[in-house]
Design an enzyme around this catalytic site. Structure first.
Site, PDB file in Angstrom:
ATOM      1  N   HIS A  20      14.227  38.390  35.180  1.00  0.00           N
ATOM      2  CA  HIS A  20      15.570  39.215  35.037  1.00  0.00           C
ATOM      3  C   HIS A  20      15.667  39.660  33.525  1.00  0.00           C
ATOM      4  CE1 HIS A  20      15.856  35.149  32.808  1.00  0.00           C
ATOM      5  NE2 HIS A  20      16.733  36.295  32.438  1.00  0.00           N
ATOM      6  N   ASP A  69      10.993  35.601  38.963  1.00  0.00           N
ATOM      7  CA  ASP A  69      11.514  35.477  37.409  1.00  0.00           C
ATOM      8  C   ASP A  69      10.402  35.775  36.555  1.00  0.00           C
ATOM      9  OD1 ASP A  69      12.896  36.514  35.994  1.00  0.00           O
ATOM     10  OD2 ASP A  69      13.416  33.950  35.548  1.00  0.00           O
ATOM     11  N   SER A 126      15.703  33.769  27.762  1.00  0.00           N
ATOM     12  CA  SER A 126      14.927  33.704  28.633  1.00  0.00           C
ATOM     13  C   SER A 126      13.667  34.360  28.356  1.00  0.00           C
ATOM     14  CB  SER A 126      15.611  34.897  29.660  1.00  0.00           C
ATOM     15  OG  SER A 126      16.945  33.962  30.336  1.00  0.00           O
TER      16      SER A 126
END
Length: 202
Positions: free
Chosen positions: A56, A85, A150
């Protein structure tokens, strides 16, 4: 605990954070969003230097990577697995410091861990916590993560990378175990191919 012991612990954590910051990069797939990535150990399957981040974060086929020393490079996404992910990027750079990969399966609940990332456009922010829970698919730790973390690393107290931070759930940081990253890179997990990318290995 005496003052000398506390000072030694503080020094050790500071040095560990410094080592981990040099293998953490900024990743931008658009002007408006960004995250973090980790310089992974190179592989013959991925020419150039390898960056691991979240799918992402690397949602475009090309991204901009900023190294800890300030160099800014164009990266090409060479593999992606949205269901995990995870994404792999390569950059044309050599002799970069790389992560020492730790054994996530051997991580214990209650063990000290560190996270490094780039929250709120900051650079190389370090936070600490303990492992709260773990299973084959996920590691959970009481570390403070924010937008921009992230794709950053989760490391044990030896500085070995045991996971890639991916989200926050009920205030806990959630990371993908390093063992899953290795299986993703080796092709043991079949990701969605980047069909237009000639570097993609299946």
């Amino acid at each position: 605990m005496n003052t000398t012991t506390l000072t030694n612990i503080a020094d050790e954590l500071s040095n560990l954070g410094k080592q981990l910051r040099v293998i953490t990069v900024k990743v931008r797939s658009s002007y408006f969003t960004g995250g973090s990535g980790v310089i992974w150990q190179s592989s013959p399957l991925f020419p150039g230097s390898l960056i691991i981040t979240n799918a992402h974060v690397a949602f475009n086929r090309r991204a901009i990577v900023e190294l800890a020393d300030g160099r800014v490079l164009t990266a090409v996404r060479t593999k992606i697995a949205p269901e995990l992910d995870l994404a792999a990027l390569t950059i044309a750079a050599t002799n970069l410091p790389t992560a020492t990969i730790g054994n996530a399966d051997g991580l214990r609940v209650g063990e000290l861990v560190l996270a490094v990332g780039n929250p709120f456009a900051d650079k190389g922010a370090v936070t600490t916590g303990i492992v709260s829970a773990k299973n084959e698919r996920l590691l959970m730790a009481d570390i403070q993560l924010f937008p921009g973390n992230s794709g950053g690393l989760l490391a044990n107290c030896l500085g070995h990378v045991v996971g890639i931070n991916t989200m926050i759930v009920n205030g806990l940081g959630v990371a993908i175990p390093s063992s899953t990253v290795e299986r993703f890179l080796c092709g043991e997990i079949h990701p969605q191919p980047d069909a237009k990318n000639p570097m993609e290995k299946r």
